[in-house]
Design an enzyme around this catalytic site. Structure first.
Site, mmCIF file in Angstrom:
data_model
loop_
_atom_site.group_PDB
_atom_site.id
_atom_site.type_symbol
_atom_site.label_atom_id
_atom_site.label_comp_id
_atom_site.label_asym_id
_atom_site.label_seq_id
_atom_site.Cartn_x
_atom_site.Cartn_y
_atom_site.Cartn_z
ATOM 1 N N GLY A 22 -49.912 -21.934 109.018
ATOM 2 C CA GLY A 22 -48.920 -20.870 108.959
ATOM 3 C C GLY A 22 -49.381 -19.629 108.225
ATOM 4 O O GLY A 22 -48.560 -18.875 107.711
ATOM 5 N N ASN A 24 -50.577 -16.975 109.586
ATOM 6 C CA ASN A 24 -50.036 -15.825 110.327
ATOM 7 C C ASN A 24 -48.547 -15.648 110.038
ATOM 8 O O ASN A 24 -48.063 -14.516 109.921
ATOM 9 C CB ASN A 24 -50.287 -15.983 111.826
ATOM 10 N N ARG A 75 -43.126 -33.135 128.824
ATOM 11 C CA ARG A 75 -43.181 -31.766 128.304
ATOM 12 C C ARG A 75 -41.900 -30.988 128.639
ATOM 13 O O ARG A 75 -41.385 -30.218 127.818
ATOM 14 C CB ARG A 75 -44.414 -31.082 128.927
ATOM 15 N N ILE A 102 -48.858 -26.510 124.847
ATOM 16 C CA ILE A 102 -48.775 -25.749 126.086
ATOM 17 C C ILE A 102 -47.315 -25.756 126.520
ATOM 18 O O ILE A 102 -46.649 -26.791 126.483
ATOM 19 C CB ILE A 102 -49.687 -26.385 127.157
ATOM 20 N N ASN A 117 -47.944 -14.359 121.504
ATOM 21 C CA ASN A 117 -48.881 -15.350 120.986
ATOM 22 C C ASN A 117 -50.047 -14.593 120.349
ATOM 23 O O ASN A 117 -50.333 -13.453 120.723
ATOM 24 C CB ASN A 117 -49.399 -16.248 122.113
ATOM 25 N N HIS A 119 -54.145 -15.179 119.719
ATOM 26 C CA HIS A 119 -55.231 -16.065 120.155
ATOM 27 C C HIS A 119 -56.526 -15.609 119.491
ATOM 28 O O HIS A 119 -56.834 -14.408 119.478
ATOM 29 C CB HIS A 119 -55.374 -16.017 121.677
ATOM 30 N N GLU A 153 -49.487 -18.152 132.429
ATOM 31 C CA GLU A 153 -50.930 -18.403 132.375
ATOM 32 C C GLU A 153 -51.368 -18.589 130.929
ATOM 33 O O GLU A 153 -51.168 -17.690 130.098
ATOM 34 C CB GLU A 153 -51.666 -17.209 132.991
HETATM 35 C C1 GRF Z 1 -54.896 -18.922 114.398
HETATM 36 O O1 GRF Z 1 -56.279 -18.828 114.468
HETATM 37 C C2 GRF Z 1 -54.278 -18.498 115.682
HETATM 38 O O2 GRF Z 1 -54.975 -17.479 116.316
HETATM 39 C C3 GRF Z 1 -54.358 -19.742 116.495
HETATM 40 O O3 GRF Z 1 -54.088 -20.779 115.600
HETATM 41 C C4 GRF Z 1 -54.436 -20.374 114.291
HETATM 42 C C5 GRF Z 1 -53.227 -20.512 113.457
HETATM 43 O O4 GRF Z 1 -53.496 -20.293 112.103
HETATM 44 N N1 GRF Z 1 -53.452 -19.657 117.612
HETATM 45 P P1 GRF Z 1 -52.305 -20.242 111.071
HETATM 46 O O5 GRF Z 1 -51.499 -21.530 111.245
HETATM 47 O O6 GRF Z 1 -51.484 -19.020 111.345
HETATM 48 O O7 GRF Z 1 -52.960 -20.200 109.718
#
Ligand code: GRF
Length: 225
Positions: A22, A24, A75, A102, A117, A119, A153
């Site tokens: 977490g 981010n 799912r 997914i 999202n 990535h 996608e």
């Molecule tokens: C990040 O690298 C993000 O791009 C990817 O998963 C990771 C998550 O990191 N989708 P965090 O849980 O936010 O530390």
């Protein structure tokens, strides 16, 4: 559901989905607490009860919910339950922040134009997992991260912003990942801020529009600063 959000001056209700650390999420919380993000993170949902991001959310006084994928037969059923749960919080934006599942097309369609999202690659390069190792193996000289709108996608939705980092001699996947992650923490709050203030939207033709101009390519963080 319209994807454009008029600038109402009220904080945008946001739901954040996580599976792990977490960091981010923390970047979003920090931006919100610094008064840089007109967003109200109403709930953090994890499919894993042990996700450290849940602790971060609780420390910030944000409601948490755990919806484990275990116990769901498929799912589609899980995603239907997740959509129901999110519906209780009426999010204007769903932020996938390391949510390691997914999603079904039905779930994605329900949040069309209002789900992001992040990535860890310069999409369209290296969709999927193990992006840092793959960048190294491909001999890439630069790598990075992308915020994109989510479509059916996998890692393929329209990109909003990218941050680039160099691949340095002696890098391994962990070192490279750390360099990328630091940039993720810069671009994710920025993209959410643009969306929350009504500057950013997905138009009817699937193009990203920023300040009333369709983007021909994702914004580059290095060109903003
Ligand atoms: C990040 O690298 C993000 O791009 C990817 O998963 C990771 C998550 O990191 N989708 P965090 O849980 O936010 O530390």
């Amino acid at each position: 559901m319209p994807s454009e959000r008029p600038d109402t001056g009220t904080p945008l209700p946001v739901a954040v989905l996580i599976s792990g650390s977490g960091s981010n999420l923390q970047a979003l919380i920090d931006a919100q607490q610094a008064g840089e993000l007109a967003a109200d993170i109403r709930v953090v949902v994890s499919n894993r009860a042990d996700a450290y991001g849940l602790t971060r959310a609780r420390q910030a006084g944000i409601e948490t919910q755990v919806l484990s994928h275990r116990g769901f037969p498929n799912r589609a059923d899980y995603d239907a339950a997740l959509a129901d749960l999110l519906g209780d919080f009426d999010p204007g934006l769903v932020v996938l922040a390391g949510f390691m599942r997914i999603l079904t097309p039905e779930f994605v369609a329900g949040f069309h134009g209002r789900m992001f999202n992040i990535h860890p690659s310069l999409l369209p390069k290296h969709p999927g997992l193990h992006t840092h190792q793959r960048a190294l193996e491909a001999g890439d000289t630069e790598h990075g991260a992308t915020v994109h709108f989510v479509t059916e996608e996998l890692d393929g939705g329209p990109a909003v912003i990218q941050a680039r980092v160099p691949v340095l001699p002696g890098d391994d996947a962990d070192r490279l990942a750390a360099r990328v992650l630091a940039q993720e923490h810069r671009i994710y709050p920025l993209a959410v801020r643009w969306f929350a203030s009504g500057r950013l939207r997905l138009d009817d033709t699937g193009h990203v529009v920023l300040d009333d101009k369709p983007l021909s390519a994702p914004v580059r963080l290095d060109e903003l600063i």
